[in-house]
Write a protein that holds these residues in place. Structure first.
Motif, PDB file in Angstrom:
ATOM      1  N   CYS A  41       0.698   7.271  -6.749  1.00 45.02           N
ATOM      2  CA  CYS A  41      -0.405   8.202  -6.999  1.00 45.02           C
ATOM      3  C   CYS A  41      -0.008   9.634  -6.651  1.00 45.02           C
ATOM      4  O   CYS A  41      -0.316  10.579  -7.392  1.00 45.02           O
ATOM      5  N   ALA A  42       0.687   9.805  -5.519  1.00 44.79           N
ATOM      6  CA  ALA A  42       1.069  11.150  -5.084  1.00 44.79           C
ATOM      7  C   ALA A  42       2.046  11.794  -6.055  1.00 44.79           C
ATOM      8  O   ALA A  42       1.924  12.990  -6.377  1.00 44.79           O
ATOM      9  N   GLU A  53       0.385   4.411  -2.703  1.00 43.08           N
ATOM     10  CA  GLU A  53       0.171   5.804  -2.312  1.00 43.08           C
ATOM     11  C   GLU A  53       1.239   6.710  -2.907  1.00 43.08           C
ATOM     12  O   GLU A  53       0.949   7.831  -3.361  1.00 43.08           O
ATOM     13  N   LYS A  54       2.484   6.231  -2.925  1.00 45.93           N
ATOM     14  CA  LYS A  54       3.579   7.047  -3.428  1.00 45.93           C
ATOM     15  C   LYS A  54       3.457   7.270  -4.933  1.00 45.93           C
ATOM     16  O   LYS A  54       3.694   8.382  -5.428  1.00 45.93           O
ATOM     17  N   PRO A 113       0.817  -1.222   0.000  1.00 47.41           N
ATOM     18  CA  PRO A 113       0.000   0.000   0.000  1.00 47.41           C
ATOM     19  C   PRO A 113       0.852   1.274   0.000  1.00 47.41           C
ATOM     20  O   PRO A 113       0.470   2.275  -0.608  1.00 47.41           O
ATOM     21  N   HIS A 114       2.005   1.229   0.648  1.00 51.21           N
ATOM     22  CA  HIS A 114       2.884   2.399   0.687  1.00 51.21           C
ATOM     23  C   HIS A 114       3.330   2.786  -0.725  1.00 51.21           C
ATOM     24  O   HIS A 114       3.354   3.975  -1.073  1.00 51.21           O
TER      25      HIS A 114
END
Length: 331
Positions: A243-244, A240-241, A236-237
């Motif tokens: 997408c960011a 998120e990275k 998941p990390h």
């Protein structure tokens, strides 16, 4: 759907630490296997024979892991456009099967035979010496593996880290060494009780106990290797990275969602659903995709292929709903 012409982030040489751990375990197991077989021939202990086979199987396993590590680093080609990362997962699964079929299977066979046709143990001194030396070498290999796992797991618990890991190499060696230390303890107890109580069947039961330990270790390793082999999502990390980072690229209105597949310990395929600014032309969108690739590359993300699908949030949600209902053709 747009995609990169070259991998966004080529596989690194991260495997050096893994190789050191596997080489250390291999050196320990080869020497220990020879010593155990010599002790077993001198004393007639079934538990020592089982332990010898156990160390021999572990030695073969380490060779297979090294082969898998080397194969997983091969560059992409026409037949394998996303690389060979899953070779490591395949050989990790084979290792788990070998632990069960050869290690546990032979230990169970030897133990049952010794229970049904017990033979008195001769002087067990050689067994104790070999078990002590084996414990020293196995303990050293286990400590190296443990320290490597501790560096990688962060704040996660050991079992949580094992279930979430994308690199089975270190955990495989740690499990093998843990099973080896437990096997040595069981063998030592079996030899002692068999000699002290003058009941050679106890030595056979120790061999059965070793088989149970190996079977449990094999089941855990096989389960995790299978999950990685058939394709797990990235952590998941990382999601998120990705997408960011890509959402900050000029021309990107928003990143709707992301699909990932772990191809190797540090090799991930990413598919992004992205909404671009309405005024962008097709060449402008292609240029935007290149900037997204560059942003991921600059962030040193473990992405070997990045695919971008221009899509409105409404389309993404509709597709997701279809997928949640079991219609995978919606992809």
């Amino acid at each position: 759907m747009y995609g990169p012409h070259t991998p966004v982030w080529p596989p690194s040489a991260m495997a050096s630490d893994n190789k050191l751990i596997v080489y250390a375990a291999l050196a320990a197991n080869v020497g220990i296997a020879v010593a155990k077989f010599i002790a077993a021939s001198l004393t007639g202990s079934a538990a020592m024979v089982s332990e010898g086979v156990h160390s021999l199987v572990d030695s073969v396993n380490e060779i297979l892991l090294l082969y898998g590590l080397r194969r997983s680093r091969l560059p992409p080609d026409s037949q394998h456009p996303l690389g060979h990362g899953r070779e490591l997962y395949f050989w990790s699964f084979i290792v788990a099967l070998l632990v069960l079929a050869l290690g546990a299977g032979f230990s169970l066979y030897e133990g049952v035979n010794h229970i049904l046709a017990p033979e008195p143990l001769r002087d067990p001194t050689a067994n104790y010496i070999v078990l002590g030396i084996a414990a020293l070498f196995e303990g050293t290999s286990w400590y190296l593996s443990l320290k490597s796992v501790q560096r990688r797991k962060g704040r996660m618990g050991y079992f949580e880290a094992f279930r979430g890991t994308k690199d089975p190499t270190t955990f495989t060696v740690l499990f093998e060494d843990s099973a080896a230390l437990m096997g040595l303890a069981i063998a030592g107890i079996g030899v002692y009780l068999s000699h002290a109580l003058n009941d050679p069947r106890l030595d056979g039961w120790a061999s059965v106990g070793i088989a149970v330990v190996l079977a449990l270790a094999s089941a855990l390793l096989a389960r995790e290797s299978k999950a990685l082999l058939i394709g797990e999502a990235a952590t998941p990390h990382l999601l998120e990275k990705v997408c960011a980072i890509t959402a900050k690229v000029p021309g990107v209105r928003r990143v709707n969602g992301v699909l990932t597949v772990q191809l190797g310990p540090d090799q991930v395929m990413v598919a992004l659903s992205t909404e671009f600014e309405d005024h962008l032309t097709t060449p402008a969108i292609e240029d935007c995709v290149r900037r997204m690739e560059a942003a991921a590359r600059d962030a040193k993300l473990p992405i070997v292929a990045l695919f971008v699908k221009p899509q409105t949030p409404e389309q993404w949600k509709a597709r997701q709903k279809e997928i949640d209902n079991g219609d995978w053709n919606a992809l």
